[in-house]
Design a protein around this motif. Structure first.
Motif, PDB file in Angstrom:
ATOM      1  N   ARG A  19     -44.343 -96.969  41.760  1.00  0.00           N
ATOM      2  CA  ARG A  19     -44.816 -97.241  43.109  1.00  0.00           C
ATOM      3  C   ARG A  19     -45.945 -96.254  43.414  1.00  0.00           C
ATOM      4  O   ARG A  19     -46.144 -95.271  42.696  1.00  0.00           O
ATOM      5  N   CYS A  20     -46.687 -96.498  44.486  1.00  0.00           N
ATOM      6  CA  CYS A  20     -47.814 -95.622  44.831  1.00  0.00           C
ATOM      7  C   CYS A  20     -47.872 -95.423  46.333  1.00  0.00           C
ATOM      8  O   CYS A  20     -47.518 -96.322  47.104  1.00  0.00           O
ATOM      9  N   ASN A  21     -48.315 -94.244  46.748  1.00  0.00           N
ATOM     10  CA  ASN A  21     -48.464 -93.949  48.173  1.00  0.00           C
ATOM     11  C   ASN A  21     -49.860 -94.277  48.685  1.00  0.00           C
ATOM     12  O   ASN A  21     -50.212 -93.936  49.813  1.00  0.00           O
ATOM     13  N   LEU A  22     -50.673 -94.929  47.854  1.00  0.00           N
ATOM     14  CA  LEU A  22     -51.944 -95.490  48.294  1.00  0.00           C
ATOM     15  C   LEU A  22     -51.944 -97.002  48.060  1.00  0.00           C
ATOM     16  O   LEU A  22     -51.100 -97.525  47.317  1.00  0.00           O
ATOM     17  N   ALA A  23     -52.913 -97.677  48.675  1.00  0.00           N
ATOM     18  CA  ALA A  23     -53.040 -99.131  48.520  1.00  0.00           C
ATOM     19  C   ALA A  23     -54.481 -99.469  48.158  1.00  0.00           C
ATOM     20  O   ALA A  23     -55.145-100.252  48.850  1.00  0.00           O
ATOM     21  N   CYS A  24     -54.992 -98.874  47.074  1.00  0.00           N
ATOM     22  CA  CYS A  24     -56.380 -99.098  46.657  1.00  0.00           C
ATOM     23  C   CYS A  24     -56.589-100.586  46.361  1.00  0.00           C
ATOM     24  O   CYS A  24     -55.805-101.199  45.629  1.00  0.00           O
ATOM     25  N   ASP A  25     -57.633-101.166  46.921  1.00  0.00           N
ATOM     26  CA  ASP A  25     -57.781-102.620  46.855  1.00  0.00           C
ATOM     27  C   ASP A  25     -58.203-103.130  45.480  1.00  0.00           C
ATOM     28  O   ASP A  25     -58.194-104.340  45.241  1.00  0.00           O
ATOM     29  N   TYR A  26     -58.592-102.232  44.559  1.00  0.00           N
ATOM     30  CA  TYR A  26     -58.998-102.683  43.228  1.00  0.00           C
ATOM     31  C   TYR A  26     -57.942-102.387  42.158  1.00  0.00           C
ATOM     32  O   TYR A  26     -58.170-102.604  40.981  1.00  0.00           O
ATOM     33  N   CYS A  27     -56.793-101.881  42.538  1.00  0.00           N
ATOM     34  CA  CYS A  27     -55.804-101.394  41.578  1.00  0.00           C
ATOM     35  C   CYS A  27     -55.360-102.489  40.617  1.00  0.00           C
ATOM     36  O   CYS A  27     -54.937-103.575  41.029  1.00  0.00           O
ATOM     37  N   TYR A  28     -55.419-102.212  39.321  1.00  0.00           N
ATOM     38  CA  TYR A  28     -55.050-103.211  38.322  1.00  0.00           C
ATOM     39  C   TYR A  28     -53.533-103.426  38.255  1.00  0.00           C
ATOM     40  O   TYR A  28     -53.070-104.439  37.736  1.00  0.00           O
ATOM     41  N   VAL A  29     -52.756-102.477  38.773  1.00  0.00           N
ATOM     42  CA  VAL A  29     -51.303-102.630  38.747  1.00  0.00           C
ATOM     43  C   VAL A  29     -50.812-103.512  39.888  1.00  0.00           C
ATOM     44  O   VAL A  29     -50.021-104.438  39.686  1.00  0.00           O
ATOM     45  N   TYR A  30     -51.310-103.243  41.091  1.00  0.00           N
ATOM     46  CA  TYR A  30     -50.735-103.869  42.286  1.00  0.00           C
ATOM     47  C   TYR A  30     -51.574-104.997  42.870  1.00  0.00           C
ATOM     48  O   TYR A  30     -51.058-105.812  43.631  1.00  0.00           O
ATOM     49  N   LYS A  31     -52.857-105.056  42.554  1.00  0.00           N
ATOM     50  CA  LYS A  31     -53.744-105.996  43.241  1.00  0.00           C
ATOM     51  C   LYS A  31     -54.268-107.106  42.333  1.00  0.00           C
ATOM     52  O   LYS A  31     -55.133-107.872  42.748  1.00  0.00           O
ATOM     53  N   HIS A  32     -53.761-107.193  41.103  1.00  0.00           N
ATOM     54  CA  HIS A  32     -54.219-108.251  40.205  1.00  0.00           C
ATOM     55  C   HIS A  32     -53.080-109.217  39.894  1.00  0.00           C
ATOM     56  O   HIS A  32     -52.015-109.169  40.511  1.00  0.00           O
ATOM     57  N   VAL A  33     -53.286-110.065  38.911  1.00  0.00           N
ATOM     58  CA  VAL A  33     -52.425-111.227  38.712  1.00  0.00           C
ATOM     59  C   VAL A  33     -51.003-110.871  38.268  1.00  0.00           C
ATOM     60  O   VAL A  33     -50.043-111.535  38.663  1.00  0.00           O
ATOM     61  N   ASP A  34     -50.845-109.827  37.447  1.00  0.00           N
ATOM     62  CA  ASP A  34     -49.517-109.452  36.959  1.00  0.00           C
ATOM     63  C   ASP A  34     -48.798-108.620  38.022  1.00  0.00           C
ATOM     64  O   ASP A  34     -49.190-107.492  38.325  1.00  0.00           O
ATOM     65  N   GLN A  35     -47.737-109.176  38.582  1.00  0.00           N
ATOM     66  CA  GLN A  35     -46.993-108.501  39.649  1.00  0.00           C
ATOM     67  C   GLN A  35     -45.604-108.057  39.182  1.00  0.00           C
ATOM     68  O   GLN A  35     -44.680-107.890  40.000  1.00  0.00           O
ATOM     69  N   THR A  36     -45.444-107.850  37.877  1.00  0.00           N
ATOM     70  CA  THR A  36     -44.128-107.473  37.361  1.00  0.00           C
ATOM     71  C   THR A  36     -43.670-106.109  37.842  1.00  0.00           C
ATOM     72  O   THR A  36     -42.488-105.769  37.704  1.00  0.00           O
ATOM     73  N   TRP A  37     -44.571-105.332  38.414  1.00  0.00           N
ATOM     74  CA  TRP A  37     -44.166-104.039  38.973  1.00  0.00           C
ATOM     75  C   TRP A  37     -43.078-104.201  40.025  1.00  0.00           C
ATOM     76  O   TRP A  37     -42.257-103.285  40.244  1.00  0.00           O
ATOM     77  N   ARG A  38     -43.054-105.361  40.685  1.00  0.00           N
ATOM     78  CA  ARG A  38     -42.068-105.600  41.744  1.00  0.00           C
ATOM     79  C   ARG A  38     -40.645-105.586  41.197  1.00  0.00           C
ATOM     80  O   ARG A  38     -39.681-105.318  41.933  1.00  0.00           O
ATOM     81  N   ASP A  39     -40.501-105.916  39.906  1.00  0.00           N
ATOM     82  CA  ASP A  39     -39.173-105.967  39.291  1.00  0.00           C
ATOM     83  C   ASP A  39     -38.817-104.674  38.572  1.00  0.00           C
ATOM     84  O   ASP A  39     -37.731-104.580  37.981  1.00  0.00           O
TER      85      ASP A  39
END
Length: 724
Positions: A19-39
């Motif tokens: 998880r991250c305490n920022l919400a950078c709009d270009y982040c490859y982990v959280y802002k792109h197509v692969d959202q497996t971080w949620r699991d």
């Protein structure tokens, strides 16, 4: 490279927090197509961490890994706390074989980087890099927290804290936004003065193209070329990984970034749940693209190395794995097809990078700049003149050897940074074209960076580099008579000897080195061996006089002008003591030791050494920043019968301003005829400096040129220099 064998993983990116305490709009982990971080678990638990340590230590043993790097990444790794990071590092080092060196690094946004955390990291020798995109109005374009608020102040404070721990300060990372002027960004990072800054292109591919390029197709190419030129000409002391890696790839060295060059898979990612993953930036392509199908609970790292996922990635990093377009491209060996995630389209990775045009333009431009630095001069624009950050105070220090050693060393470092890629290119070319010299070339390319820089700026090695590269480029270098200077690949043996045994001590008097003498043909006579003993003794006495007058100047000569050659000019009047220096052999002084049938006065010889050294010192400054905006038209010089370009007049003023002080010193310290002679010289030089002032005032100097002229005149004369 043997693609049938397994790769060697030497870097392990551990997702200790997902998880991250920022919400950078270009982040490859959280802002792109692969959202497996949620699991994924938010943090890696103790049992998983212990198994990760076991697997890495096990792999280091079975694969005989000599050096591995643990990278704590995220998410934000500091969400797991510095104590946990230090514990993992200690355990890996304790369990890995004694023959394996284990380094560790943390990549953080800095918001949780406290003094306590830094103290723990320093105690464990864990390096730290911080992400920041530029000054606040730039950083706030993309790097906000989850409430949409700025993260800039906390990040900058973290960097300031990190600066107090230079042993673990690894550098800064910035994602490029091409709406920002390169000058502003480079200026910002120059002021922060990090050990290194890494500029990253925004992650994009053919499915999600680079932002803004649809409206302005040249947006990113224009930015990269402008930024490269600014860095190459004015910010060479700022270590920019993207540009350093580009130059290394151009000269044939292995790239240190996946943006340039062919290579192999060396990094393995381990997520918070213990699953093994490929390069995590591949998350921008499609869901699950990084997953190997294995985890620490089910497989060893050796087994991961044999998976089809890793094999497919390795293939994409080979020449055979590139698209047809890439394989036919003349720059394929430098670009290597570009970053793999940036090649993706709906049908896979069989495409050039989405930044193909930008990469091709940048590589072509960088190659051209290297060539122009070798065989031509760069045109100085008004904008380039305006951006120099040399202040009047800097130039006062530069002019004064007693106070300016730091400035001189900084300039030498910048000069070395510009020269080193050229030197390595010449070494690489020599090794590739001469099998018997290959081992020496390989030794040199693997030498420590500080030794390579030191070698690259030595006068004779600099000329060898120039001659070798010109031959490699199909250019026939010539001496002052127009005769071709032959390539001398065997000279690499001399360079290798210096690498092994150290440089010859200062002063290096009349060394019989071809690359100190080749450019001058038969127009210059080098003193024969039977004159060497008295000439050497005379030169040592002259250097002693300089040291008595100004010890700091003697030390500066040692740094900048270590080579002295004894010469005669057959075309000159026999009673005239000729001396010269040339920026084709920076750091070499060519001095007459005879006048007519006798020897030159030791005081005149000291004058000649100081004279030519000051030329070399100004050449050093000019290698970094221009002093003349337009080197025309020719102007009258009080020191010459012929007309001179403005740069020639400037050099004369710079040189004779110091000689005025030298002869004033000799006048005060001497008696009789020497005192009269010194007074005559000082009077003549002061009159010449006064005559040169209005002429220099009317030439087109850069801001640095004007300020340096002001400094020179204010220091050695009582002239009012308000006009400059």
């Amino acid at each position: 490279m043997n693609r049938s064998s397994s790769p060697s993983f030497t870097s392990f990116l551990i997702k200790i927090a997902s998880r991250c305490n920022l919400a950078c709009d270009y982040c490859y982990v959280y802002k792109h197509v692969d959202q497996t971080w949620r699991d994924m678990p938010g943090l890696m638990d103790e049992q998983t961490l212990d198994m990760v340590v076991h697997r890495i230590a096990e792999y280091a043993q079975t694969a005989s890994i000599g050096h591995l790097l643990i990278i704590f990444h995220g998410g934000e790794p500091l969400l797991a706390g510095p104590k946990r990071i230090c514990e993992v590092t200690r355990k890996v080092r304790a369990r890995a074989p004694s023959s394996t060196r284990v380094d560790a690094s943390v990549q953080t946004n800095g918001l949780l980087l406290t003094d306590e955390a830094l103290a723990q990291f320093e105690a464990e020798n864990i390096s730290v890099s911080v992400s920041i995109d530029g000054p606040q109005h730039i950083n706030d374009l993309h790097r906000l927290n989850h409430k949409g608020l700025s993260s800039y102040r906390e990040t900058l404070e973290a960097i300031r804290r990190l600066e107090r721990h230079p042993n673990i300060y690894a550098g800064l990372i910035a994602v490029i936004d091409p709406v920002v002027q390169p000058r502003e960004l480079l200026g910002f990072f120059r002021k922060l003065n990090p050990p290194c800054v890494d500029f990253l292109l925004p992650d994009a591919n053919y499915v999600v193209p680079p932002r803004g390029r649809d409206r302005d197709p040249e947006l990113y190419a224009r930015w990269l070329l402008q930024a490269f030129d600014l860095w190459f000409d004015y910010y060479a002391d700022l270590k920019v990984r993207m540009f350093d890696s580009l130059l290394e790839s151009i000269v044939g060295l292995p790239s240190r970034t996946d943006a340039f060059g062919l290579g192999d898979v060396t990094l393995l990612t381990i997520e918070t749940d213990g699953t093994y993953h490929d390069l995590d930036v591949l998350k921008i392509t499609r869901p699950g693209e990084t997953h190997t199908g294995l985890s620490i609970w089910t497989a060893s790292i050796e087994e991961v190395a044999k998976t089809s996922r890793i094999a497919a990635h390795r293939h994409l990093l080979s020449l055979e794995g590139l698209s047809d377009t890439c394989r036919k491209c003349p720059e394929v060996r430098v670009c290597g097809g570009g970053s793999v995630p940036h090649r993706f389209n709906t049908d896979g990775f069989g495409h050039p990078t989405v930044y193909c045009q930008e990469m091709f333009s940048l590589i072509k431009h960088a190659r051209k700049r290297l060539r122009s630095a070798l065989v031509g001069s760069h045109v100085v624009t008004a904008e380039e003149c305006a951006i120099s950050e040399f202040s009047k105070e800097d130039l006062q220090l530069f002019n004064d050897p007693t106070k300016g050693a730091g400035i001189v060393k900084k300039l030498q470092e910048q000069f070395a940074k510009k020269t080193l890629p050229l030197f390595l290119e010449a070494v690489h070319y020599t090794g590739n074209t001469n099998e018997c010299l290959r081992h020496m070339a390989e030794d040199l390319t693997q030498a420590p960076l500080d030794i390579l820089k030191m070698l690259a700026i030595q006068p004779s090695i600099y000329l060898w580099t120039t001659v070798t590269r010109q031959h490699a480029l199909g250019i026939q270098p010539t001496d002052i008579s127009g005769e071709i200077i032959p390539a001398r690949p065997d000279y690499i043996q001399c360079i290798h000897n210096w690498f092994e045994g150290g440089l010859p001590p200062f002063p290096r008097l009349h060394r019989n080195d071809p690359f100190l003498r080749l450019p001058f043909s038969k127009r210059i006579i080098f003193e024969p061996p039977d004159h060497l003993i008295p000439a050497v003794q005379l030169a040592k006495e002259a250097l002693k006089i300089i040291g008595i007058w100004d010890p700091a100047l003697l030390e500066e000569i040692r740094l900048i002008s270590p080579e002295i050659q004894f010469i005669r000019d057959p075309s000159a009047h026999p009673d005239k003591a000729v001396s010269f220096s040339d920026n084709s052999v920076p750091g070499a002084l060519y001095i007459s030791v005879r006048r007519g049938d006798g020897w030159i006065s030791v005081y005149d010889l000291a004058d000649s050494i100081i004279h030519e050294h000051r030329h070399q010192k100004l050449y050093l400054l000019q290698s970094i920043v221009p002093i003349v905006a337009v080197d025309a038209p020719l102007v009258r010089s009080p020191w010459r019968e012929d007309m001179r370009p403005p740069s020639g007049l400037f050099h004369a003023v710079f040189v004779f301003s110091t000689l005025l002080k030298y002869w004033q010193f000799i006048q005060l310290q001497s008696e009789g005829e020497l005192k009269k002679y010194a007074k005559k010289e000082a009077t003549r030089i002061k009159e010449q400096l006064e005559a040169a002032r209005p002429i220099l005032l009317n030439t087109k100097l850069t801001r640095v040129g004007y300020e340096l002229a002001r400094v020179v005149y204010e220091e050695v004369t009582s002239l009012d220099f308000q006009g400059i």
